[in-house]
Design an enzyme around this catalytic site. Structure first.
Site, mmCIF file in Angstrom:
data_model
loop_
_atom_site.group_PDB
_atom_site.id
_atom_site.type_symbol
_atom_site.label_atom_id
_atom_site.label_comp_id
_atom_site.label_asym_id
_atom_site.label_seq_id
_atom_site.Cartn_x
_atom_site.Cartn_y
_atom_site.Cartn_z
ATOM 1 N N ARG A 25 -35.893 -110.151 29.063
ATOM 2 C CA ARG A 25 -36.712 -109.388 28.172
ATOM 3 C C ARG A 25 -38.165 -109.133 28.932
ATOM 4 N NH1 ARG A 25 -40.050 -106.304 26.524
ATOM 5 N NH2 ARG A 25 -39.933 -105.284 24.237
ATOM 6 N N LYS A 26 -38.600 -109.881 29.396
ATOM 7 C CA LYS A 26 -39.946 -109.880 30.313
ATOM 8 C C LYS A 26 -40.915 -109.472 29.513
ATOM 9 C CE LYS A 26 -38.077 -109.261 34.855
ATOM 10 N NZ LYS A 26 -36.511 -109.119 34.836
ATOM 11 N N THR A 38 -29.016 -111.298 30.106
ATOM 12 C CA THR A 38 -28.669 -110.036 29.835
ATOM 13 C C THR A 38 -29.882 -109.120 29.557
ATOM 14 O OG1 THR A 38 -29.045 -110.786 27.527
ATOM 15 C CG2 THR A 38 -26.833 -110.866 28.041
ATOM 16 N N ASP A 64 -25.837 -106.455 34.202
ATOM 17 C CA ASP A 64 -27.013 -105.249 33.965
ATOM 18 C C ASP A 64 -26.069 -103.945 34.123
ATOM 19 O OD1 ASP A 64 -29.013 -107.035 34.112
ATOM 20 O OD2 ASP A 64 -29.503 -106.786 36.263
#
Length: 279
Positions: A94-95, A63, A40
């Site tokens: 990505r959630k 990522t 992050d």
């Protein structure tokens, strides 16, 4: 046959038809690593340097490409090269959390084209089953896998109780694409009608909030040790970020490698203890 938590990763790979799940379990076994590093950082140079440093020690790299300020498509090309070089899978965190049509476009298109390179991604179950069908329409033909966020590692998370139970039910109804959960413990039996059991049910559990040197970060994150996560809670993959590359974004690659091996070794030792292996 031993229970799911006592089976080896290679034994469990036989339980899955999904390509991404099989590949991850086989990578874990091959590399003797259940470590995922969450990278992050906001600069592509830091991003790629950290990944190259931790690559030999991880099964998975997580990522957040949307936070890279100087992003360009060459970053993804280099990430894929590092995945091949160091033999790890890629998980874009990505959630997704929108309606089916929108998430399908977010997954397949735009600047990042996530489905074209990320073996695994994840989604909030809050929109209901349509989020899975939307993502599956893109990801399944490419051999991708989806994780649902059943729990989170932050203090005060609302992903509890009936919300968590419904997430597990949605996963059961979509086994061809949903391969597991982001959670703090195993989801075995969660959401089943009273009196029913599913002893052979196998979902992967990937767990953030793992740390050896601190219990929290002052922003709600709570940390547990690899042994607490893998041995005591039965989770499958430990997710570690700043505990490995520190506040200087991995400026010292040797220090990053040392920390990555430290977490890899402890995660694997906890797994060996869980399955009753001697080494």
């Amino acid at each position: 046959m031993p229970s799911i938590v006592q089976q080896t990763y290679s034994q469990r790979a036989q339980n899955y038809q999904n390509t991404a799940a099989k590949a991850l379990l086989e990578t874990i076994e091959r590399k003797r690593s259940n470590l995922c590093v969450s990278v992050d950082v906001t600069k592509q140079a830091d991003f790629l340097r950290i990944i190259d440093s931790v690559g030999p020690y991880v099964c998975l790299v997580k990522t957040h490409v949307d936070i890279i300020e100087d992003f360009d498509p060459a970053v993804i090309e280099r990430l894929q090269e590092l995945s091949a070089k160091h033999d790890f899978q890629i998980f874009e965190d990505r959630k997704f959390a929108d309606i089916g049509n929108t998430v399908a476009l977010q997954y397949s298109s735009g600047v990042h084209r996530i489905a074209s390179w990320s073996h695994i991604t994840n989604a909030h179950p809050v929109p209901g089953p349509s989020i899975i069908s939307g993502l599956a329409s893109v990801g399944l033909p490419l051999g991708r896998g989806l994780l649902l966020l059943a729990e989170m590692s932050t203090k005060g998370s609302l992903a509890t109780g009936s919300y968590m139970e419904e997430a597990v039910r949605m996963a059961r109804a979509n086994r061809e694409f949903v391969i597991g959960f982001i959670a703090q413990r195993r989801m075995d039996g969660v959401g089943l009608p009273q009196g029913e059991s599913a002893p052979d049910e196998d979902f992967l559990v990937l767990t953030p909030g793992v740390g050896l040197d601190t219990k929290g970060d002052g922003m709600g994150q709570q940390y547990r040790t690899p042994r607490q996560v893998v041995f005591e809670s039965g989770c499958d993959v430990i997710i570690v970020g700043r505990g490995i590359y520190g506040k200087d974004n991995g400026a010292n690659p040797e220090a990053v490698r040392e920390q990555a091996e430290r977490y890899r070794a402890q995660g694997w030792e906890a797994y060996q203890e869980r399955i009753g292996a001697s080494n």
